[in-house]
Design a protein around this motif. Structure first.
Motif, short mmCIF file in Angstrom:
data_model
loop_
_atom_site.label_atom_id
_atom_site.label_comp_id
_atom_site.label_asym_id
_atom_site.label_seq_id
_atom_site.Cartn_x
_atom_site.Cartn_y
_atom_site.Cartn_z
N PRO A 112 -7.56 0.34 -6.39
CA PRO A 112 -6.11 0.24 -6.26
C PRO A 112 -5.62 -1.13 -6.75
O PRO A 112 -6.34 -2.12 -6.66
CB PRO A 112 -5.87 0.40 -4.75
CG PRO A 112 -7.11 1.05 -4.23
CD PRO A 112 -8.22 0.57 -5.09
N ARG A 113 -4.39 -1.14 -7.23
CA ARG A 113 -3.83 -2.39 -7.74
C ARG A 113 -3.92 -3.51 -6.70
O ARG A 113 -4.33 -4.64 -7.02
CB ARG A 113 -2.37 -2.19 -8.15
CG ARG A 113 -1.73 -3.49 -8.64
CD ARG A 113 -0.21 -3.46 -8.56
NE ARG A 113 0.39 -2.64 -9.60
CZ ARG A 113 1.69 -2.67 -9.91
NH1 ARG A 113 2.50 -3.50 -9.25
NH2 ARG A 113 2.17 -1.87 -10.85
N ALA A 114 -3.56 -3.22 -5.47
CA ALA A 114 -3.55 -4.25 -4.43
C ALA A 114 -4.92 -4.87 -4.22
O ALA A 114 -5.05 -6.09 -4.01
CB ALA A 114 -3.03 -3.66 -3.12
N GLU A 115 -5.97 -4.06 -4.28
CA GLU A 115 -7.32 -4.58 -4.09
C GLU A 115 -7.72 -5.50 -5.23
O GLU A 115 -8.32 -6.56 -5.01
CB GLU A 115 -8.32 -3.42 -3.98
CG GLU A 115 -9.76 -3.88 -3.77
CD GLU A 115 -10.75 -2.73 -3.68
OE1 GLU A 115 -11.96 -2.99 -3.69
OE2 GLU A 115 -10.31 -1.56 -3.62
N VAL A 116 -7.40 -5.10 -6.45
CA VAL A 116 -7.74 -5.93 -7.61
C VAL A 116 -7.06 -7.29 -7.52
O VAL A 116 -7.68 -8.34 -7.70
CB VAL A 116 -7.34 -5.23 -8.92
CG1 VAL A 116 -7.57 -6.15 -10.12
CG2 VAL A 116 -8.09 -3.93 -9.09
N LEU A 117 -5.75 -7.27 -7.22
CA LEU A 117 -5.00 -8.52 -7.16
C LEU A 117 -5.49 -9.41 -6.01
O LEU A 117 -5.58 -10.63 -6.17
CB LEU A 117 -3.51 -8.22 -6.99
CG LEU A 117 -2.85 -7.43 -8.13
CD1 LEU A 117 -1.38 -7.20 -7.83
CD2 LEU A 117 -3.02 -8.14 -9.46
N ALA A 118 -5.84 -8.79 -4.89
CA ALA A 118 -6.29 -9.58 -3.73
C ALA A 118 -7.63 -10.24 -3.99
O ALA A 118 -7.87 -11.38 -3.58
CB ALA A 118 -6.37 -8.69 -2.50
N ARG A 119 -8.53 -9.53 -4.65
CA ARG A 119 -9.87 -10.09 -4.91
C ARG A 119 -9.79 -11.38 -5.71
O ARG A 119 -10.62 -12.29 -5.54
CB ARG A 119 -10.72 -9.08 -5.68
CG ARG A 119 -11.36 -7.99 -4.83
CD ARG A 119 -12.18 -7.05 -5.71
NE ARG A 119 -12.80 -5.97 -4.96
CZ ARG A 119 -14.06 -5.98 -4.51
NH1 ARG A 119 -14.82 -7.06 -4.75
NH2 ARG A 119 -14.57 -4.96 -3.87
N PHE A 120 -8.81 -11.49 -6.59
CA PHE A 120 -8.74 -12.64 -7.49
C PHE A 120 -7.52 -13.54 -7.22
O PHE A 120 -7.19 -14.37 -8.06
CB PHE A 120 -8.73 -12.16 -8.94
CG PHE A 120 -10.04 -11.56 -9.36
CD1 PHE A 120 -11.04 -12.35 -9.90
CD2 PHE A 120 -10.29 -10.21 -9.19
CE1 PHE A 120 -12.25 -11.82 -10.27
CE2 PHE A 120 -11.50 -9.65 -9.56
CZ PHE A 120 -12.49 -10.46 -10.09
N GLY A 121 -6.90 -13.38 -6.07
CA GLY A 121 -5.78 -14.24 -5.71
C GLY A 121 -4.61 -14.14 -6.66
O GLY A 121 -3.95 -15.15 -6.97
N LEU A 122 -4.30 -12.92 -7.13
CA LEU A 122 -3.24 -12.72 -8.11
C LEU A 122 -2.00 -12.04 -7.53
O LEU A 122 -1.10 -11.66 -8.27
CB LEU A 122 -3.77 -11.87 -9.27
CG LEU A 122 -4.89 -12.48 -10.12
CD1 LEU A 122 -5.48 -11.43 -11.05
CD2 LEU A 122 -4.38 -13.67 -10.93
N GLU A 123 -1.97 -11.90 -6.20
CA GLU A 123 -0.85 -11.15 -5.59
C GLU A 123 0.50 -11.72 -5.97
O GLU A 123 1.45 -10.98 -6.25
CB GLU A 123 -0.99 -11.13 -4.07
CG GLU A 123 -2.26 -10.49 -3.54
CD GLU A 123 -3.28 -11.54 -3.15
OE1 GLU A 123 -3.45 -12.49 -3.92
OE2 GLU A 123 -3.89 -11.39 -2.07
N ASP A 124 0.64 -13.05 -6.00
CA ASP A 124 1.93 -13.67 -6.29
C ASP A 124 2.34 -13.54 -7.75
O ASP A 124 3.49 -13.85 -8.10
CB ASP A 124 1.89 -15.16 -5.91
CG ASP A 124 1.72 -15.37 -4.41
OD1 ASP A 124 2.00 -14.43 -3.64
OD2 ASP A 124 1.31 -16.49 -4.02
N LEU A 125 1.42 -13.08 -8.59
CA LEU A 125 1.72 -12.96 -10.02
C LEU A 125 1.94 -11.52 -10.45
O LEU A 125 2.12 -11.24 -11.64
CB LEU A 125 0.57 -13.54 -10.85
CG LEU A 125 0.22 -15.02 -10.61
CD1 LEU A 125 -1.01 -15.40 -11.42
CD2 LEU A 125 1.39 -15.91 -10.97
N ALA A 126 1.97 -10.59 -9.50
CA ALA A 126 2.03 -9.16 -9.84
C ALA A 126 3.23 -8.82 -10.71
O ALA A 126 3.13 -7.94 -11.59
CB ALA A 126 2.05 -8.33 -8.56
N LYS A 127 4.38 -9.49 -10.52
CA LYS A 127 5.59 -9.16 -11.27
C LYS A 127 5.83 -10.11 -12.44
O LYS A 127 6.87 -10.03 -13.09
CB LYS A 127 6.79 -9.16 -10.34
CG LYS A 127 6.70 -8.08 -9.26
CD LYS A 127 7.95 -8.06 -8.38
CE LYS A 127 7.85 -6.97 -7.31
NZ LYS A 127 9.06 -6.94 -6.45
#
Length: 337
Positions: A112-127
């Motif tokens: 899932p998108r959320a898991e990928v972003l969380a693993r690499f600390g990219l949540e704040d860059l999603a948009k």
């Protein structure tokens, strides 16, 4: 047809040339399921060429390359492969989240998108549009995309280039976690501390051949060097690098005299020579060679024309032809694409 039994990747007697230059010379290598392998070598050693053969971007001139038991140039063999090359192009107008979704759509059971972003600390860059990312952020995203499809094998070529220390450690932990879930990881790096931090097995490549292939500690032991640190009075004219068993020496002036660091094949012989010369040394320390020292010693051995492969617990190639430089490597990769 791919298989879940046998090695994840295997090269047997592989040679790859670019014109008159040989990048890989009769190389054999086998990686089993669940291994975390660090691939070390100077520029032009053949590391990128090797990964491009495994990922199907190039074809060997001779020898056999297998990925999950199949031909890497067949799409079916690559379905469980994730890879990040040295240079990755990202659609500049798409957001980070959109790029993750785009890549995920190519796999049967992606993260899932959320898991990928969380693993690499990219949540704040999603948009954020990828065109507006820094070089380090793009690199983190590129490595994250290699894991979107939950690959059983991940090939990472210089994965932390351009990352700051904090981002590098985030990526290291993400790779450790993914490997702990049972994945196989093969990575190249010029950050030798990265290989020490991650790899369980180290393959040293130089001159287009495998110089060493074993556990991290075993590769360090192959060199047989010890680091000897000692302080000599400032008035001393002795150069420890001229003593029996010494190879290289560095010196730093200190308040107590001159602090020497000597790499010695026989540390005991070096210390006996110091005593024999009646040198009033102090603060003597003996340490094992670092991976960097091992790496430099092994590649220097190859450059000096020592064509006998270092003893290892695995199969190694035995070619001696100089490797292609990185510019030739990149040009050839572009031609294949």
């Amino acid at each position: 047809m791919t298989t879940t039994t046998g090695p994840v990747l295997e090269l047997e007697g592989v040679t790859r040339t670019f014109g008159a230059v040989t990048a890989l010379d009769d190389v054999s290598l086998r990686v089993e399921h669940g291994e975390l392998v660090g691939l070390l070598g100077p520029n032009g050693a053949g590391k990128t060429t090797l990964l491009s053969l495994v990922s199907g971007l190039r074809k060997a001139d001779s020898g056999t390359v297998r990925l999950f038991g199949g031909d890497p140039r067949d799409a079916a063999s690559r379905i469980w492969l994730g890879t990040t090359p040295q240079e990755t192009g990202l659609p500049p107008t798409l957001t980070v989240g959109e790029v993750v979704d785009l890549v995920a759509g190519h796999y049967p059971a992606p993260m899932p998108r959320a898991e990928v972003l969380a693993r690499f600390g990219l949540e704040d860059l999603a948009k954020r549009q990828t065109g507006g990312l820094s070089g380090g952020q793009k690199r983190r995203l590129a490595v994250a995309l290699a894991l979107v499809g939950r690959p059983r094998l991940v090939l990472l070529d210089e994965p932390t280039t351009g990352l700051d220390v904090e981002a590098r450690h985030i990526l290291w932990q993400a790779l450790r976690d993914y490997h702990a879930d049972g994945a196989t990881v093969v990575l190249t790096s010029h950050y030798l501390e990265e290989i020490e931090a991650l790899a369980e097995r180290v393959v040293v490549v130089g001159g287009g051949r495998v110089l060493a292939d074993d556990s991290l500690q075993a590769v360090l032991g192959l060199v047989g060097l010890r680091r000897v640190l000692l302080t000599l009075p400032a008035s001393s004219t002795l150069d420890p690098s001229n003593l029996p068993g010494a190879h290289v020496a560095e010196v730093t002036d200190t308040a107590d005299g001159r602090r020497w660091t000597v790499l010695a094949a026989d540390a005991d012989a070096l210390v006996r020579a110091l005593v024999h010369h009646d040198v009033p040394f102090s603060d003597l320390e003996l340490r094992g060679a670092s991976l960097e020292e091992a790496f430099l010693a092994l590649t220097a051995r190859a450059d000096a024309g020592d064509t006998d492969p270092a003893p290892t617990g695995r199969t190694a190639g035995t070619g001696t032809t100089p490797a292609a430089d990185r510019d030739v490597d990149r040009d050839a990769e572009e031609a294949v694409r």
